[in-house]
Design an enzyme around this catalytic site. Structure first.
Site, PDB file in Angstrom:
ATOM      1  N   ASP A  87       0.338  20.284   1.030  1.00 58.94           N
ATOM      2  CA  ASP A  87       1.117  21.514   0.909  1.00 58.94           C
ATOM      3  C   ASP A  87       1.707  21.832   2.283  1.00 58.94           C
ATOM      4  O   ASP A  87       0.970  22.164   3.221  1.00 58.94           O
ATOM      5  CB  ASP A  87       0.198  22.639   0.423  1.00 58.94           C
ATOM      6  N   HIS A  88       3.019  21.740   2.386  1.00 58.67           N
ATOM      7  CA  HIS A  88       3.668  21.904   3.696  1.00 58.67           C
ATOM      8  C   HIS A  88       3.604  23.349   4.189  1.00 58.67           C
ATOM      9  O   HIS A  88       3.913  23.617   5.345  1.00 58.67           O
ATOM     10  CB  HIS A  88       5.120  21.443   3.620  1.00 58.67           C
ATOM     11  N   ARG A  89       3.222  24.293   3.343  1.00 64.99           N
ATOM     12  CA  ARG A  89       3.027  25.663   3.796  1.00 64.99           C
ATOM     13  C   ARG A  89       1.766  25.792   4.653  1.00 64.99           C
ATOM     14  O   ARG A  89       1.643  26.718   5.465  1.00 64.99           O
ATOM     15  CB  ARG A  89       2.911  26.612   2.601  1.00 64.99           C
TER      16      ARG A  89
END
Length: 452
Positions: A424-426
């Site tokens: 998850d790039h967040r």
């Protein structure tokens, strides 16, 4: 105390779970641990076993009912060894499981609330009714012509086969108008309802924001012969979850390769020493993943509901994707950090067998720190696994292969295993993802790190 109520045991945090099958009827002799009913939640199907041997006196549930922990399933005579299953006459065979004779309800509203009790049926040749386990016809006094038809809010009038068909394709029979005798719902009615629903659905292309254009409806039979194969409930639920994950989580996949030559040699030696334990590479990968999660705790976390805080977990439970005839399931192996390799191997074999037999409970599928999806036993060189929320990463493992690796001025054969880390790039940036896979490669390449 001969008669004893049998209740739904602990099924995790699941509530209002649907009864999809009733496996016994009044008069049935059951043995201890014999399955009584089958429940199906959004995540798994489970069979509820008998806690004692005995004879079923009365059923308290039927197909379609919703139950939770503590709900009464049936009454069991745990001392009566003489009673035999009741199948004396055709009318007894066609009666619902717990079928005490009742008087006609005083009102139509009462008729709509009488699914738990059913009358003795009429002679089979009288009207040709085909009643399923949830069909209710209030008994009429001798002078009354016929039972009232079900009103809106009553259980739909359909056979068990039609109920199963509707449940498998996700159709609520309460919304389907029956065209059969006395309003009975047929398969054509269900298919007609599905076709009408699809054609009448509003186009998402007219919406704003992130609305997706509606897929065109295609009649594939114009190109040749076709067969309709409904998805299982697990496949439908998994599909919705995977779709939601893919469109709501910014996925990025980092690829790497681990040299597992020494790891495989050590595994083979351990298997030779203890051939009764099926020690697979997956047990080693789980232990190695925990080492990496301890070193980089951001991967062992979840975003809170607001999306503004990170919940760091101090436990290490690893989800393992299992391929079953009914679809993909992800049981969770708990406390991997404190379990030995042989214990993990035994638990993996047990949970995989229970997953394929549809005997996992909701608690078996929850609480993972991170998931491993291993396709090494099937093939492939790389893939992009989809994150299983609320986790923030998933590790994909493809088939290992012998490849030439240049070492000390010469090429030597080494066993190379491809890794695919979706994250998850967040929560995780690319640099940390690269560090994480590099650490995994280091741990998988030196088994001493995972054993210390």
């Amino acid at each position: 105390m001969a008669d004893q109520p049998v209740t739904v045991p602990n099924i995790g945090d699941a509530h209002d779970v649907e009864v999809v099958e009733v496996l016994v009827q009044a008069g049935t002799r059951v043995e201890r641990d014999q399955s009584l009913i089958v429940l199906e939640s959004d995540k798994a199907s489970m069979e509820i076993p008998a806690p004692h041997a005995g004879v079923v006196r009365a059923l308290s549930v039927k197909v379609g009912d919703k139950v939770s922990e503590g709900s009464v399933i049936l009454t069991l005579d745990v001392h009566d060894d003489r009673a035999q299953p009741t199948a004396a006459t055709p009318s007894a065979e066609t009666a619902p499981a717990a079928a005490p004779t009742v008087v006609a309800p005083a009102s139509r509203a009462d008729a709509a609330q009488a699914p738990a009790q059913a009358p003795a049926p009429r002679a089979p040749t009288a009207a040709g009714f085909e009643r399923g386990p949830t069909r209710t016809i209030p008994p009429a006094p001798p002078v009354v012509a016929e039972a009232p038809k079900p009103e809106r809010g009553a259980l739909p009038y359909a056979s068990p086969a039609i109920r199963l068909f509707a449940r498998e394709i996700g159709v609520d029979l309460a919304q389907v108008k029956g065209s059969g005798e006395s309003g009975r719902i047929t398969k054509d009615d269900v298919q007609r309802f599905v076709k009408h629903t699809l054609t009448a659905a509003p186009s998402a292309a007219t919406g704003g924001g992130f609305a997706l254009p509606e897929a065109p409806e295609i009649d594939f039979s114009q190109f040749g012969e076709t067969v309709i194969e409904p998805l299982t409930k697990i496949q439908r639920v998994s599909g919705r979850n995977l779709h939601r994950s893919w469109i709501t989580i910014p996925h990025v996949t980092q690829f790497d390769e681990a040299d597992i030559t020494e790891l495989e040699e050590f595994r083979k030696k351990m298997r030779a020493d203890q051939p009764d334990v099926k020690l697979t590479l997956l047990a080693f990968f789980m232990k190695g993943l925990v080492v990496a999660l301890e070193a980089m705790p951001r991967f062992n976390s979840s975003l809170d509901k607001s999306g503004e805080n990170l919940i760091l977990k101090r436990y290490f439970h690893i989800g393992v994707a299992v391929d079953t005839p009914n679809g993909l399931m992800v049981p969770v192996i708990r406390d991997v950090d404190i379990k030995g390799l042989r214990d993990l191997a035994k638990e993996l074999a047990d949970v995989s067998e229970r997953a394929r037999a549809r005997r996992l409970g909701p608690g078996d599928l929850q609480g993972a720190s991170m998931t491993i999806s291993s396709l090494g036993g099937i093939g492939g060189t790389a893939f992009t696994p989809i994150i299983n929320p609320p986790e923030v990463a998933v590790l994909g493992i493809s088939r290992a292969a012998i490849r030439p690796v240049h070492r000390n001025g010469a090429f030597v054969p080494r066993l190379i295993c491809p890794l695919s880390l979706s994250y998850d790039h967040r929560v995780v940036d690319g640099a940390d993802a690269a560090r994480f896979t590099s650490l995994l490669c280091q741990v998988f390449g030196d088994i001493r790190q995972m054993l210390l």
